[in-house]
Motif scaffolding. Structure first.
Motif, PDB file in Angstrom:
ATOM      1  N   THR A 106       0.838  -1.203   0.000  1.00 21.99           N
ATOM      2  CA  THR A 106       0.000   0.000   0.000  1.00 21.99           C
ATOM      3  C   THR A 106       0.871   1.251   0.000  1.00 21.99           C
ATOM      4  O   THR A 106       0.623   2.207  -0.751  1.00 21.99           O
ATOM      5  CB  THR A 106      -0.917   0.011   1.226  1.00 21.99           C
ATOM      6  N   ARG A 107       1.907   1.247   0.816  1.00 22.68           N
ATOM      7  CA  ARG A 107       2.807   2.401   0.879  1.00 22.68           C
ATOM      8  C   ARG A 107       3.602   2.544  -0.414  1.00 22.68           C
ATOM      9  O   ARG A 107       3.846   3.672  -0.876  1.00 22.68           O
ATOM     10  CB  ARG A 107       3.748   2.254   2.068  1.00 22.68           C
ATOM     11  N   LEU A 108       4.008   1.423  -0.997  1.00 21.08           N
ATOM     12  CA  LEU A 108       4.707   1.487  -2.279  1.00 21.08           C
ATOM     13  C   LEU A 108       3.794   2.051  -3.365  1.00 21.08           C
ATOM     14  O   LEU A 108       4.242   2.824  -4.222  1.00 21.08           O
ATOM     15  CB  LEU A 108       5.200   0.095  -2.682  1.00 21.08           C
ATOM     16  N   ALA A 109       2.520   1.670  -3.338  1.00 19.00           N
ATOM     17  CA  ALA A 109       1.571   2.201  -4.324  1.00 19.00           C
ATOM     18  C   ALA A 109       1.434   3.713  -4.182  1.00 19.00           C
ATOM     19  O   ALA A 109       1.442   4.445  -5.175  1.00 19.00           O
ATOM     20  CB  ALA A 109       0.217   1.518  -4.152  1.00 19.00           C
ATOM     21  N   ASP A 110       1.330   4.192  -2.933  1.00 17.46           N
ATOM     22  CA  ASP A 110       1.244   5.641  -2.707  1.00 17.46           C
ATOM     23  C   ASP A 110       2.518   6.341  -3.185  1.00 17.46           C
ATOM     24  O   ASP A 110       2.464   7.424  -3.792  1.00 17.46           O
ATOM     25  CB  ASP A 110       1.022   5.933  -1.220  1.00 17.46           C
ATOM     26  N   TYR A 111       3.651   5.719  -2.912  1.00 14.34           N
ATOM     27  CA  TYR A 111       4.941   6.307  -3.293  1.00 14.34           C
ATOM     28  C   TYR A 111       5.070   6.420  -4.803  1.00 14.34           C
ATOM     29  O   TYR A 111       5.414   7.489  -5.341  1.00 14.34           O
ATOM     30  CB  TYR A 111       6.080   5.459  -2.720  1.00 14.34           C
ATOM     31  N   TYR A 112       4.776   5.338  -5.527  1.00 14.51           N
ATOM     32  CA  TYR A 112       4.913   5.366  -6.990  1.00 14.51           C
ATOM     33  C   TYR A 112       3.818   6.210  -7.648  1.00 14.51           C
ATOM     34  O   TYR A 112       4.034   6.763  -8.725  1.00 14.51           O
ATOM     35  CB  TYR A 112       4.917   3.943  -7.545  1.00 14.51           C
ATOM     36  N   ASP A 113       2.666   6.319  -6.997  1.00 16.30           N
ATOM     37  CA  ASP A 113       1.631   7.242  -7.490  1.00 16.30           C
ATOM     38  C   ASP A 113       2.143   8.682  -7.451  1.00 16.30           C
ATOM     39  O   ASP A 113       1.958   9.450  -8.409  1.00 16.30           O
ATOM     40  CB  ASP A 113       0.362   7.123  -6.637  1.00 16.30           C
ATOM     41  N   ALA A 114       2.770   9.047  -6.326  1.00 14.91           N
ATOM     42  CA  ALA A 114       3.310  10.401  -6.191  1.00 14.91           C
ATOM     43  C   ALA A 114       4.426  10.650  -7.206  1.00 14.91           C
ATOM     44  O   ALA A 114       4.511  11.724  -7.810  1.00 14.91           O
ATOM     45  CB  ALA A 114       3.832  10.610  -4.766  1.00 14.91           C
TER      46      ALA A 114
END
Length: 351
Positions: A106-114
């Protein structure tokens, strides 16, 4: 929290994929996998659900599933696939160690989204200048290639000499027409040289001197450190892993030295403050977080502040580039048109 020493991945016959996935593709992959794992679906069952996607990860996910079925850990399987970033592999290893894979993805998804949003903003900022430049260049080529030679024939027939300014442009056009191959090779050589330069240590050092790039580097540094520390990783383990994300050889070398200083007992904020390109607000918030025990929270606030500052800087640069490009190309086009109009006046006077 210490990380177990990584094992060397076993040699596999799976192919390496030449096409690297974009940040947006990685974000979607991480988001879907996080949802499936959070829903209670096992990793062996979740991966086949993602293997049918038609993008750069479709075939790689199928190979991941095969490796997982053979007893390989997910982090080593990701590393062996050859298409996933080193930071992602290392961060997944942290998630495996603390048994929080769903939260990690979930945190990786937020990071790569940003990261994807930032890249899209930069791309959008360059669309208008490139489009205007292409249009102006097309007009310039047409004027020099078709219009000026016609004027040259008219003046030769009338016996009136062309102005030196126009003769200079015609000579330049004749040179490019007679040496098209050499000019094309020179242009391609220039692009190749620029490509090598942008990957060189000199270019990485120069990026630290340019405010908008330096701000972006500080934003990435604070964002990644906050991401790692929020997973329970200690600062001495997070700093070396952070170097896998920042694609700058100068910073990677500095982070290795920084990790050595932290291991020898130097406070992180003091060691960080010795780096000239680090923003003072990052050093101060790191100091506050270190003293209060809320390291990850302080760095997260810093990354949000730097994110907003960088977005404003990108918008300002975009607004500045548009009129500057229009003005420069307008002047160039005006010079060419002047080279066409001046002979017309001279021909009228001679007549």
């Amino acid at each position: 929290m210490p990380i177990l020493p990584p094992k060397k991945p076993k040699k596999r016959s799976f192919r390496l994929y030449s096409r690297k996935p974009s940040k947006r593709v990685l974000a979607v992959f991480c988001r879907k996998l996080a949802f499936l794992l959070d829903a209670g679906i096992s990793l062996k069952e979740a991966l086949p659900m993602l293997g049918g996607q038609r993008n750069a990860l479709g075939a790689a996910v199928k190979d991941l599933h095969k490796m997982i079925l053979q007893g390989e850990s997910l982090s080593l399987a990701l590393k062996s696939a050859g298409v996933f970033p080193a930071f992602m592999c290392g961060y997944v290893a942290v998630g495996e160690h603390v048994a929080q894979l769903a939260e990690v993805f979930t945190r990786l998804a937020d990071y790569y989204d940003a990261k994807a949003k930032n890249e899209e903003e930069l791309t959008a900022a360059m669309v208008y200048p490139l489009l205007v430049s292409a249009m102006m260049l097309g007009v310039l080529v047409m004027a020099v290639t078709f219009v000026l030679p016609g004027y040259s024939r008219i003046f030769d027939a009338s016996g009136v000499a062309l102005p030196r300014f126009t003769l200079g442009l015609l000579a330049a056009a004749d040179f490019f027409a007679a040496n098209r191959g050499a000019v094309l090779c020179g242009f391609l050589g220039f692009l190749l040289a620029m490509s090598f330069f942008l990957r060189s240590r000199l270019a990485h050092f120069a990026a630290l001197k340019i405010p908008i790039f330096r701000q972006n580097i500080n934003r990435n540094l604070s964002q990644v450190l906050a991401l790692l520390l929020s997973s329970g990783l200690n600062i001495s383990a997070a700093v070396p892993l952070c170097g896998e994300v920042l694609e700058n050889s100068v910073i990677r070398a500095d982070l290795k030295k920084l990790a050595a200083k932290i291991s020898s007992g130097v406070a992180f904020c003091d060691a960080l403050g010795e780096l000239s390109y680090v923003e003072p607000i990052l050093v101060e918030l790191a100091r506050v977080g270190e003293e209060s025990g809320s390291f990850a929270s302080a760095l997260q606030k810093c990354s949000e502040y730097l994110e907003e500052s960088h977005s404003r800087a990108v918008r300002r640069v975009n607004k500045l580039i548009e009129p500057v490009v229009t003005l420069v190309l307008g002047v160039v086009l005006g010079v060419v048109m002047l080279a066409i109009i001046l002979p017309t006046f001279q021909l009228a006077v001679g007549a």
